[in-house]
Design a protein around this motif. Sequence first.
Motif, short mmCIF file in Angstrom:
data_model
loop_
_atom_site.label_atom_id
_atom_site.label_comp_id
_atom_site.label_asym_id
_atom_site.label_seq_id
_atom_site.Cartn_x
_atom_site.Cartn_y
_atom_site.Cartn_z
N THR A 1 36.65 9.41 82.64
CA THR A 1 35.61 9.26 81.61
C THR A 1 35.34 10.58 80.91
OG1 THR A 1 34.56 7.47 82.86
CG2 THR A 1 33.23 8.56 81.18
N LEU A 2 35.12 11.62 81.68
CA LEU A 2 34.80 12.93 81.09
C LEU A 2 35.98 13.46 80.29
CD1 LEU A 2 32.86 14.59 84.06
CD2 LEU A 2 31.92 13.43 82.03
N HIS A 3 37.19 13.18 80.76
CA HIS A 3 38.38 13.62 80.03
C HIS A 3 38.46 12.93 78.67
CE1 HIS A 3 42.50 15.07 79.49
NE2 HIS A 3 42.76 13.87 79.02
N ILE B 1 29.65 12.54 68.60
CA ILE B 1 30.26 13.72 69.23
C ILE B 1 29.82 13.90 70.68
CG2 ILE B 1 30.45 16.24 69.09
CD1 ILE B 1 29.88 15.88 66.03
N ALA B 2 28.53 13.79 70.93
CA ALA B 2 28.01 14.14 72.26
C ALA B 2 27.00 13.11 72.76
CB ALA B 2 27.38 15.53 72.22
N PRO B 3 27.42 11.87 72.97
CA PRO B 3 26.46 10.85 73.47
C PRO B 3 25.91 11.18 74.84
CG PRO B 3 28.72 10.05 73.61
CD PRO B 3 28.77 11.32 72.82
N GLU B 4 26.65 12.00 75.61
CA GLU B 4 26.20 12.33 76.97
C GLU B 4 24.93 13.17 76.96
OE1 GLU B 4 29.05 15.57 75.72
OE2 GLU B 4 28.95 13.38 75.55
N THR B 5 24.55 13.75 75.81
CA THR B 5 23.30 14.50 75.73
C THR B 5 22.10 13.59 75.44
OG1 THR B 5 23.51 14.97 73.36
CG2 THR B 5 24.54 16.53 74.89
N ARG B 6 22.35 12.33 75.12
CA ARG B 6 21.27 11.38 74.83
C ARG B 6 21.20 10.25 75.85
NH1 ARG B 6 20.39 15.25 72.25
NH2 ARG B 6 19.95 15.40 70.01
N PRO C 1 27.86 8.07 82.06
CA PRO C 1 29.00 7.48 81.34
C PRO C 1 30.05 6.95 82.31
CG PRO C 1 29.11 9.88 81.30
CD PRO C 1 27.79 9.53 81.89
N ARG C 2 30.64 5.81 81.93
CA ARG C 2 31.62 5.18 82.81
C ARG C 2 32.68 4.49 81.96
NH1 ARG C 2 31.78 0.14 85.84
NH2 ARG C 2 29.85 -0.50 84.83
N PHE C 3 33.94 4.85 82.20
CA PHE C 3 35.05 4.22 81.48
C PHE C 3 35.25 2.81 82.02
CE2 PHE C 3 39.89 3.89 81.16
CZ PHE C 3 39.83 3.34 79.89
N ILE C 4 34.97 1.82 81.18
CA ILE C 4 35.07 0.43 81.60
C ILE C 4 36.50 -0.07 81.53
CG2 ILE C 4 34.30 -1.93 81.10
CD1 ILE C 4 32.10 -0.12 82.18
#
Length: 382
Positions: free
Chosen positions: A169-171, A267-272, A276-279
């Motif tokens: 996911t992070l990659h 760009i950066a949804p992880e800041t909001r 996060p999880r790759f489905i």
Amino acid sequence: MKGFKTALPNVFVIIYKTVFLCSIFLAQSCHKSIDIENEKQKIQALIDLTEQAHYKKDAELFFRPNAEQWYDVRKGNVQIVNKANKIKGTQSYLEAMDFDEMIKRSDPIIEISDDGTMASYIGSITVKGVLGEQPVYWLVSWQNVLKKINDQWKIISTANTEADEITTTLHILDQVKIHLGFVDAAIPSSIYALAHCEGPEKWFKTLILSQKNDGRMEQLYDQKHIILKHGKNSSWSKDLITNEVNKNLSPEVTLFTRAHELHWLSIAPETRYKNPRFIGFTQFKNQNAFHIQFKNSIDQPVNFYYSFDSFLPLGFDITINDSGEKVTTLFENWQKQGAFFVFHKASFIQAQDTYNYDFVDIKINATSVQDMNNKNAMIKQL
């Protein structure tokens, strides 16, 4: 006789030392010096055959670096594999797989024994392609043990691992940033985005300012003109018609504000959003897409979709109530702006209603802290 007895041990010592030194010399002369760098190049050339085999769809080439049998280590198991038994299945796999790219994620690590007879190879790659009709995206690392057999390097053991869900996911999220032009997956310091908007009933204007920990949304709609500001250190709203300031934002209004920070979210949804999880892969806007699901602050799912071909963000949807009703947001009309790709149109779709945003001014890394906390109007009247 006494002198002879004294000299005799010295003679043996001399003879012993001579034999010992000769044996060392002979041992050294029997071993050729090992050109480590040359051996590493030979090993790398051998491993490169495996990559070539993927594109040439050639199972025999794929296993050419291997000995006739080897140890295979994966998923907690160890088994002996015979080359002859692997050719047919691997050929079927290669023919079914279309490889888009195989990218090294780090430089390989090659170690060679002092006598040049054993070696270890550690590699890591990203594999992207289509297997049958299904997209695949694998982060793979492995270690080979090689042995000189008849003066040729051969793989005698292989250990394989695939990245877990979090790492993958992070990659993917990093690749999105990189393909948007942000070097080393860095995020911008700020984004300014002014849009002329069309709703089911009226035209209006929306200005969004975003930074890592703050967002400011200003909207001018008919006789309404408001500012909604959320942030790590302060959150507030202001009615610019009545000049009334509310020093707190409700969770619902905060979520509403964040959902409008479209360029920042691309760009950066992880800041909001969190977790996060790759489905997996899905169809979005009639194309294959990476599907990554987040949760918002009240644990509602927020689903983001990224083009499998280009990594460009396609949009996202949010479930807004217990009945499963969604708001879907689309990112459209991507253009290069300086070093970065940005979209210039977006749409919010909820049931039968559509709100179209036409972005007429976008600035990256040009917004100050003072702008973010500005309680005065930044949008001109319609």
